[in-house]
Write an enzyme that holds these catalytic residues in place. Sequence first.
Site, PDB file in Angstrom:
ATOM      1  N   ARG A 121       0.859  -1.205   0.000  1.00 56.40           N
ATOM      2  CA  ARG A 121       0.000   0.000   0.000  1.00 56.40           C
ATOM      3  C   ARG A 121       0.891   1.251   0.000  1.00 56.40           C
ATOM      4  O   ARG A 121       1.208   1.799   1.049  1.00 56.40           O
ATOM      5  CB  ARG A 121      -0.885   0.023   1.250  1.00 56.40           C
ATOM      6  CG  ARG A 121      -1.993  -1.008   1.273  1.00 56.40           C
ATOM      7  CD  ARG A 121      -2.882  -0.786   2.493  1.00 56.40           C
ATOM      8  NE  ARG A 121      -4.119  -1.531   2.419  1.00 56.40           N
ATOM      9  CZ  ARG A 121      -4.333  -2.702   3.025  1.00 56.40           C
ATOM     10  NH1 ARG A 121      -3.384  -3.261   3.744  1.00 56.40           N
ATOM     11  NH2 ARG A 121      -5.497  -3.307   2.916  1.00 56.40           N
ATOM     12  N   ARG A 133       1.078  -1.578  -5.435  1.00 59.82           N
ATOM     13  CA  ARG A 133      -0.182  -0.942  -5.825  1.00 59.82           C
ATOM     14  C   ARG A 133       0.030   0.559  -5.923  1.00 59.82           C
ATOM     15  O   ARG A 133       0.621   1.158  -5.031  1.00 59.82           O
ATOM     16  CB  ARG A 133      -1.272  -1.238  -4.785  1.00 59.82           C
ATOM     17  CG  ARG A 133      -2.585  -0.568  -5.149  1.00 59.82           C
ATOM     18  CD  ARG A 133      -3.679  -0.910  -4.191  1.00 59.82           C
ATOM     19  NE  ARG A 133      -3.518  -0.230  -2.915  1.00 59.82           N
ATOM     20  CZ  ARG A 133      -4.365  -0.350  -1.900  1.00 59.82           C
ATOM     21  NH1 ARG A 133      -5.407  -1.167  -2.020  1.00 59.82           N
ATOM     22  NH2 ARG A 133      -4.180   0.296  -0.777  1.00 59.82           N
ATOM     23  N   ASN A 151     -12.257  -5.646   1.226  1.00 59.76           N
ATOM     24  CA  ASN A 151     -12.580  -4.536   2.139  1.00 59.76           C
ATOM     25  C   ASN A 151     -13.509  -3.537   1.456  1.00 59.76           C
ATOM     26  O   ASN A 151     -14.533  -3.129   2.004  1.00 59.76           O
ATOM     27  CB  ASN A 151     -11.312  -3.790   2.569  1.00 59.76           C
ATOM     28  CG  ASN A 151     -10.310  -4.700   3.224  1.00 59.76           C
ATOM     29  OD1 ASN A 151     -10.669  -5.766   3.693  1.00 59.76           O
ATOM     30  ND2 ASN A 151      -9.054  -4.296   3.236  1.00 59.76           N
ATOM     31  N   ASP A 152     -13.113  -3.143   0.247  1.00 58.71           N
ATOM     32  CA  ASP A 152     -13.953  -2.199  -0.488  1.00 58.71           C
ATOM     33  C   ASP A 152     -15.111  -2.903  -1.184  1.00 58.71           C
ATOM     34  O   ASP A 152     -16.209  -2.366  -1.261  1.00 58.71           O
ATOM     35  CB  ASP A 152     -13.110  -1.430  -1.515  1.00 58.71           C
ATOM     36  CG  ASP A 152     -12.403  -0.253  -0.861  1.00 58.71           C
ATOM     37  OD1 ASP A 152     -13.045   0.452  -0.061  1.00 58.71           O
ATOM     38  OD2 ASP A 152     -11.210  -0.039  -1.133  1.00 58.71           O
ATOM     39  N   ARG A 192     -17.156   1.158   5.456  1.00 59.22           N
ATOM     40  CA  ARG A 192     -16.299   0.229   6.200  1.00 59.22           C
ATOM     41  C   ARG A 192     -15.732   0.838   7.486  1.00 59.22           C
ATOM     42  O   ARG A 192     -15.180   0.132   8.316  1.00 59.22           O
ATOM     43  CB  ARG A 192     -15.159  -0.285   5.302  1.00 59.22           C
ATOM     44  CG  ARG A 192     -14.248   0.790   4.822  1.00 59.22           C
ATOM     45  CD  ARG A 192     -13.378   0.310   3.657  1.00 59.22           C
ATOM     46  NE  ARG A 192     -12.055  -0.117   4.080  1.00 59.22           N
ATOM     47  CZ  ARG A 192     -11.034  -0.316   3.245  1.00 59.22           C
ATOM     48  NH1 ARG A 192     -11.201  -0.155   1.940  1.00 59.22           N
ATOM     49  NH2 ARG A 192      -9.872  -0.694   3.687  1.00 59.22           N
ATOM     50  N   CYS A 250      -6.644  -9.963  -1.434  1.00 63.55           N
ATOM     51  CA  CYS A 250      -5.774  -9.253  -0.490  1.00 63.55           C
ATOM     52  C   CYS A 250      -6.582  -8.440   0.520  1.00 63.55           C
ATOM     53  O   CYS A 250      -6.040  -7.598   1.218  1.00 63.55           O
ATOM     54  CB  CYS A 250      -4.769  -8.377  -1.228  1.00 63.55           C
ATOM     55  SG  CYS A 250      -5.550  -7.074  -2.203  1.00 63.55           S
TER      56      CYS A 250
HETATM   57  C1  PEP Z   1      -9.426  -3.751  -0.189  1.00 68.42           C
HETATM   58  O1  PEP Z   1     -10.182  -2.828  -0.463  1.00 68.42           O
HETATM   59  O2  PEP Z   1      -9.812  -4.894   0.107  1.00 68.42           O
HETATM   60  C2  PEP Z   1      -7.961  -3.535  -0.165  1.00 68.42           C
HETATM   61  C3  PEP Z   1      -7.128  -4.539   0.008  1.00 68.42           C
HETATM   62  O3  PEP Z   1      -7.503  -2.251  -0.287  1.00 68.42           O
HETATM   63  P1  PEP Z   1      -7.546  -1.171   0.900  1.00 68.42           P
HETATM   64  O4  PEP Z   1      -7.895  -1.896   2.164  1.00 68.42           O
HETATM   65  O5  PEP Z   1      -6.223  -0.526   0.963  1.00 68.42           O
HETATM   66  O6  PEP Z   1      -8.640  -0.251   0.458  1.00 68.42           O
HETATM   67 MG    MG Z   2      -9.429  -1.006  -1.346  1.00 70.92          MG
END
Ligand code: PEP
Ligand code: MG
Length: 585
Positions: free
Chosen positions: A298, A334, A456-457, A467, A504
Amino acid sequence: MVHRGLAVSPGVVIGTVMVLEDDIHRIQKRGIAEAQVKLEIARFDRAVKEAVAELQGVYQTARKEMGDEAAKIFLVHIGMLSDKRSFTVPVHAIIESERVTAEYAVSQVLGALAEKFQQSSDSAFSTKANDIEDLASRLMSHLVGRRESRLARAKPGTVVVANDLTPSQTAGIDRGKILGFATDLGGKTGHTAIVARALNIPAVVGCRSLMADARDGDTIVLDGDRGVIVLNPDARQQAEYSRYLDQRRVFQLSLTDLATLPATTSDGVEVELLGNIEFPEQAKEVVESGGKGIGLYRTEYLYLMSGTEPSERDHFMAYRKCVEMMKGRPVVIRTMDLGADKVVESRHGAPERNPFLGCRSIRLCLRDTPMFKTQLRAILRASALGPVKVMFPLITSLTELRRAKYILNDVMEDLAEDSIPFDRKVPVGMMVEVPAAALMADAFAREVDFFSIGTNDLVQYTLAVDRTNERIADLYSPMHPAVLILLRDIVKAARKHKRPVSCCGESAADLEYALLLIGLGLRTLSVSGTSIPSLKRLVRSVSIGQCERIARQALQFDSEPEVAAYLRDQARKIIPEAFDGRSVE
Ligand code: PEP
Ligand code: MG
C-alpha cells in the site's frame, strides 16, 4: 466496567489509560483524583500564561500589519484571559469543588460566558460570543496539546483511548510505550485498523461510549482478540485473562515451526501465501513468517507519513528496499490509493460530501498525471531489480484501466529514451474491489495480467455499508450471499482467461473465510505478516475437495448469518485450537 467494540487487531494487553481528547467542542466531564487537583490547577495556570504570551505576540504583529485600532481585539482577549473575577477564579473553583479536568472547567466557564453574551439584545455584546469561541480554542490547544506530541509523551505501559485515530497517527505509535489503543469510532476494515494489524498493535475500535467512562490512569484490559475492554478489572477478571493469555501463548508457540514448511493442502495443492505491507520494512516480517512474496504494497503510506509529496527518489528508495528484502520473491506494488479515510493534510482541499464515493485512488491519479507518472517511473525503475508487478486500485471502468495503462506505457517510453533499465514485460494487474469491476470481470480479464480481489472495499460498495462506520458495523459482512456470488464470478472469469487471481482484503486472514476462498478456487491469499502462520496451519489441515464442498454449501444459503454460522462451524472442526478460549470473558 466492560465495553464492547470491534476486535480489529489481535493481542491482549493490560495497561494504563491515556485519554486522547480531540474535539475541543466536545469536552466531556472527566473526574480527577483528589491528589491531582493542585497539579490540574497548575496545568491550567500554565496554559493561560502560554496563551497570553502567544496573544501578546499576535497583538504586536497585528499592530504592525493592521494598525492600533484593529489590533485592539487581541488586547481584549488578553484581558479576558487574565480576568480573575470572571475567568481564572471560577475555573479554579470548579476544578477544586467538582474535581474535574481543567478542560472541562474551562469549557463550563467560557460556555456560560458565551451564552450570556449571545442572549444579550445588544448586538455589540452578542458578537462577543465569537471572541469567546476563539479564545476557548486557543486556550484548549495549550491545555490539550497537539495529539501527536501527546502520543509522543506517553509513558511505557500506556493504552490510548480516543474518539478516533487517523491511519498516520496509528502508524506513528511508539510500540515501546504504547501497548494498544481503543477508539469509540471506526470499523474493522478502516485503515486505522489495518495499520494496527500491520504493526501488531492490539486494538479495539467502534466502542462507541468508552471515552465517557475512561479516565487517565485507569487500569485497562484491552482484548483485541474478542473486542472487549475492561476498565479497572476485578480479581476474577484478571485471573480469567491470565488463563486466556496462557492458552494464547501455547497456540502461538505451536505456530512458530511452520515458517519453513510449505503451505500445501493435504492433497498436495500449494496455496501461495503472500504478505500485505504498508512500509518496506515490513517485508522482513513477511519473509520470517514464511510469506512467498508481497501481494499488496500500500504505497499511499509514503504520502501519508510525510507532509510533502514524495519525489521519484523517495518512491524508488522505498521500492528498492522492499524488492531487495524480498530477494527474488514477487512484489505487487499498488499505485497510490489516497482519499476516503486515507487523507493527507496538504492535499485536503474542500472536504467531499461522500469521500468513499469521491475523488480517491486511481481517480485522483488520473487527474494528476505528473504525480502519477512520478510514481510509475519509480515502480518501473524498481522492476529492473526484481520481480515487480504493478497494480491499479479502484478500477471501475475499462476507460479508466486503459488510461492508466496508457500513462504507464508513456512512462516506459520516457525511460527507454533515457536508457534507464526496467522490465518491459512488467505484469499489470488491477484490484477488483468495486461491484462494477466484479460484474465485468470477463471484460477486464482480457486486458490485465492478474486480478487481486479487495474484499474490504468490495463488501462496502456491494452492501452500501461504510467500512469505517461503527454504527453499522453489524451490517458490514463479507459473508453476505451477494458478495459470495461476486467472488464466484470473478474467479470464473479469471479462470476462463487463465489469469491469476488473489484476494488481499482483510477477510483472507479469517480462517473461516479462507476456507471459502480456497473452495471457490483461489490459490493465492495475501494477508498481514502476522496472519500467515495460522493461515498456513489451516491450509495444511484441509484438502481442496473439502474446501470445494464447503464453498458449494456456503453458496446455497441466502442469508448472511447462515453462511457465517456454517463457515465458523466448519473452521472450528478443522482447526479447533485456533478457536480455543475465544468464549472466555
Ligand atoms: C481492499 O479494499 O480490500 C484492499 C485490500 O484495499 P484497501 O484496504 O487498501 O482499500
Ligand atoms: Mg481497497
